[in-house]
Design a protein around this motif. Structure first.
Motif, PDB file in Angstrom:
ATOM      1  N   SER B  41       0.835  -1.211   0.000  1.00 16.23           N
ATOM      2  CA  SER B  41       0.000   0.000   0.000  1.00 16.23           C
ATOM      3  C   SER B  41       0.862   1.249   0.000  1.00 16.23           C
ATOM      4  CB  SER B  41      -0.902   0.029   1.236  1.00 16.23           C
ATOM      5  OG  SER B  41      -1.801  -1.033   1.210  1.00 16.23           O
ATOM      6  N   GLU B  83      -7.231   0.900  -0.712  1.00 17.10           N
ATOM      7  CA  GLU B  83      -7.534  -0.236   0.152  1.00 17.10           C
ATOM      8  C   GLU B  83      -8.719   0.129   1.051  1.00 17.10           C
ATOM      9  OE1 GLU B  83      -4.058  -1.640   2.166  1.00 17.10           O
ATOM     10  OE2 GLU B  83      -5.184  -2.902   3.526  1.00 17.10           O
ATOM     11  N   ASP B 157      -5.749  -1.299  -4.816  1.00 20.85           N
ATOM     12  CA  ASP B 157      -5.157  -1.820  -3.589  1.00 20.85           C
ATOM     13  C   ASP B 157      -6.104  -2.828  -2.954  1.00 20.85           C
ATOM     14  OD1 ASP B 157      -3.530  -2.254  -1.457  1.00 20.85           O
ATOM     15  OD2 ASP B 157      -3.350  -0.138  -0.870  1.00 20.85           O
ATOM     16  N   GLU B 158      -5.752  -4.087  -3.054  1.00 19.31           N
ATOM     17  CA  GLU B 158      -6.518  -5.179  -2.449  1.00 19.31           C
ATOM     18  C   GLU B 158      -8.014  -5.142  -2.782  1.00 19.31           C
ATOM     19  OE1 GLU B 158      -5.032  -7.326   0.120  1.00 19.31           O
ATOM     20  OE2 GLU B 158      -3.305  -6.160   0.795  1.00 19.31           O
TER      21      GLU B 158
HETATM   22 MG   LIG Z   1      -2.063  -2.746   2.202  1.00 24.22          MG
END
Ligand SMILES: [Mg+2]
Ligand SMILES: Nc1ncnc2c1ncn2[C@@H]1O[C@H](COP(=O)(O)OP(=O)(O)O)[C@@H](O)[C@H]1O
Lengths: 293, 232
Positions: B41, B83, B157-158
């Motif tokens: 991240s 994220e 992000d994810e």
């Molecule tokens: Mg992360």
């Protein structure tokens, strides 16, 4: 107390409340976006009073009003640039202390430049016209203030809910980082917020001082505190809350004065604050818990 | 092409990213995989300008982006779907789409329709506050919102975090579709299996360093990756 006296007091109350509401919006908007109390806001309002005195010495009222508003906005924007922006990543307490510093600086600067002797506030002839309804008489400013307040608040809500700048303000106050990812400039958005807050404080100042007739360096401190209380009571961060809080304090103050408790009326505002902090700390319109300051 | 060279990022004393270099060629899907806390991240947040790098270079098509503001970086065509999705919960689905196009001044209607085609669920929810959507719907909205600025490079992000396997498969199908339509993808994932299957190229991050790289297929076959990230 007969009907016309009550009506008279009611008019005075909503007029004072309108001016308070306009100032309270500045506190609530800055809090909404920066999570800090701009303690200098009341003093910006006081400086607006002096701006009007000096511009009226040179220009007619219809030029002086825009000059005063522009000066007030400029002052607010400069304060944000110089005293708050460099502390953007500092703990919130540092920004708040800086705001207290600015507040004292403005008061002392005003004392130094204009002296502590109250200066006469110029009268704007058309606002001073007297209206007579049966046995109730009121100057135009008393009628204009609440109406203008409502109009400005509706316009402000339109800006916030239906323009791109308003969307940016809502985004920055909710989630500063994600707002940046959208391409929003946080600095610009904060500047817009100060412009609006100071513009309304400038309008509030003209309406308030037209009824009070003098300005001195501490003219802003008590009204400033009361408007801060109004914002807290309404639910800090909420614009409708600031308006309701402003009217509530303006009306209760007027009622107490008319009942002969004028020395008690200021204390009452702060009692109201304590009662709200104890029993409804989020204020009338506040949803989530307000953070401790 | 996005080219990261010798990037170092610290949080106070913590060295979150230590001297990493990698490339994201145009039109490809590149993934960073690694455990929680590896620095994935931080890498994306540094590219978008939310975190300041200590040193290194972030170069987009020959132009240095390090030190530029997030607004400028977004205007150059890089965006991030963060994220945890980070919807604006009080805004409607439609407003969230519009705010994704904040820097654009042209007409948005065509793109909004395109998003409704890509994510039909968003069309039926357009007047609903984004905060009331389910996790999967919010992830769809996060991707749609990011696409509204016409990015050259979409960083995610994810995107699969906390979603049911069925929804994760949907999300990955959409990622491939977006990529086929011409958007370059830089993807952070803990779900290494899905990410490696989708990716043209992959980098493995461990405690702030890139420890391995290769095509998605190569890493899927690698025994140490299998052991550490695929649970095989
Ligand atoms: Mg992360
Ligand atoms: N805002 C922050 N302040 C301090 N340390 C942070 C911050 N964000 C992340 N870290 C630390 O940096 C390291 C990398 O974190 P992160 O980039 O979030 O990893 P990942 O996304 O791979 O899980 C971790 O050790 C984490 O604790």
């Amino acid at each position: 107390m007969n009907g016309s006296v009550i009506l008279q007091q009611f008019l005075t109350g909503i007029s004072l409340g309108g001016a308070y509401a306009l100032i309270a919006i500045g506190y609530t908007m800055v809090y909404g976006i920066l999570r800090m109390i701009n303690f200098a806001h009341g003093d910006i309002f006081m400086m607006a009073g002096y701006f009007m005195i000096f511009s009226m010495a040179v220009f007619p009222w219809y030029v002086s009003i825009p000059v005063t508003l522009a000066g007030t906005v400029l002052l607010g924007v400069v304060i944000e640039r110089v005293a708050y922006r460099p502390l953007r990543t500092a703990p919130r307490m540092s920004v708040m202390i800086s705001a207290i510093g600015v507040s004292y600086l403005l008061q002392n600067l005003a004392t130094y430049i204009f002296t502590a002797i109250p200066m006469a506030y110029p009268s704007i002839p058309f606002l001073k016209q007297i209206f007579q309804f049966g046995s109730v008489s009121a100057s135009l400013v008393t009628l204009v203030t609440p109406v203008l307040t409502i109009v400005l608040v509706i316009a402000l809500m339109q800006i916030i809910n239906h323009t791109k700048a308003g969307m940016a303000m809502r985004a920055v106050s909710k989630d500063m980082e994600t707002a940046q990812i959208m391409g929003i400039s946080v600095d610009k958005t904060i500047t817009y917020t100060f412009i609006i807050g100071c513009l309304l404080a400038g309008v509030g100042s003209i309406l308030y001082f037209t009824d009070r007739m003098t300005v001195y360096p501490y003219s802003g401190s008590l009204p400033g505190l009361k408007c801060f209380v109004a914002a807290v009571i309404g639910g800090i961060g909420s614009i409708p809350g600031a308006v309701v809080g402003g009217f509530l304090i303006g009306i209760s103050e007027t009622v107490l004065v008319s009942l002969g408790y004028s020395t008690f009326s200021d204390a009452f505002t702060f009692i109201l604050l304590i009662v709200f902090l104890l029993f409804r700390p989020t204020g009338i319109f506040g949803e989530k818990a307000t953070e401790k300051v | 092409m996005l080219k990261i060279t010798d990037l170092c990022v610290n949080y106070g004393g913590i060295e979150a990213v230590r001297n990493i270099s990698f490339e994201v060629p145009d039109g490809k899907i590149v993934t960073l995989i690694g455990a929680n806390g590896a620095g994935k991240s931080t890498t994306l947040r540094t590219i978008i300008g939310l975190v300041k790098a200590k040193e290194g270079s972030i170069n987009l098509d020959g132009e240095e982006l390090l030190g530029r503001s997030t607004t400028v970086i977004v205007s150059k065509g890089i965006t991030l779907s963060p994220e945890g999705r980070h919807m604006f919960p009080d805004m409607t689905v439609l407003e969230n789409l519009k705010i994704g196009a904040y820097l654009r001044t042209d007409d948005l209607n065509e793109d909004i329709e395109r998003m409704y085609e890509l994510f039909p669920i968003l069309k039926s929810r357009k007047w609903q506050a984004a905060g009331t959507l389910s996790g999967g719907e919010q992830q769809m909205l996060a991707v749609a919102r990011a696409l509204m600025c016409h990015p050259k490079i979409l960083m995610m992000d994810e995107p699969s975090l906390g979603l049911a396997p069925k929804i994760v498969r949907q999300i990955f199908e959409i990622i491939k579709k977006i990529n086929e339509q011409g958007t370059t993808i830089l993807l952070n994932e803990q779900n290494a299996n899905m990410a490696l299957q989708a990716a043209d190229y992959a980098y493995v991050m461990e405690t702030g360093r890139i420890t391995m790289s290769g095509t998605g297929k190569e890493l899927l076959r690698d025994s140490s990756v299998k052991k550490a990230y695929l649970g095989l």
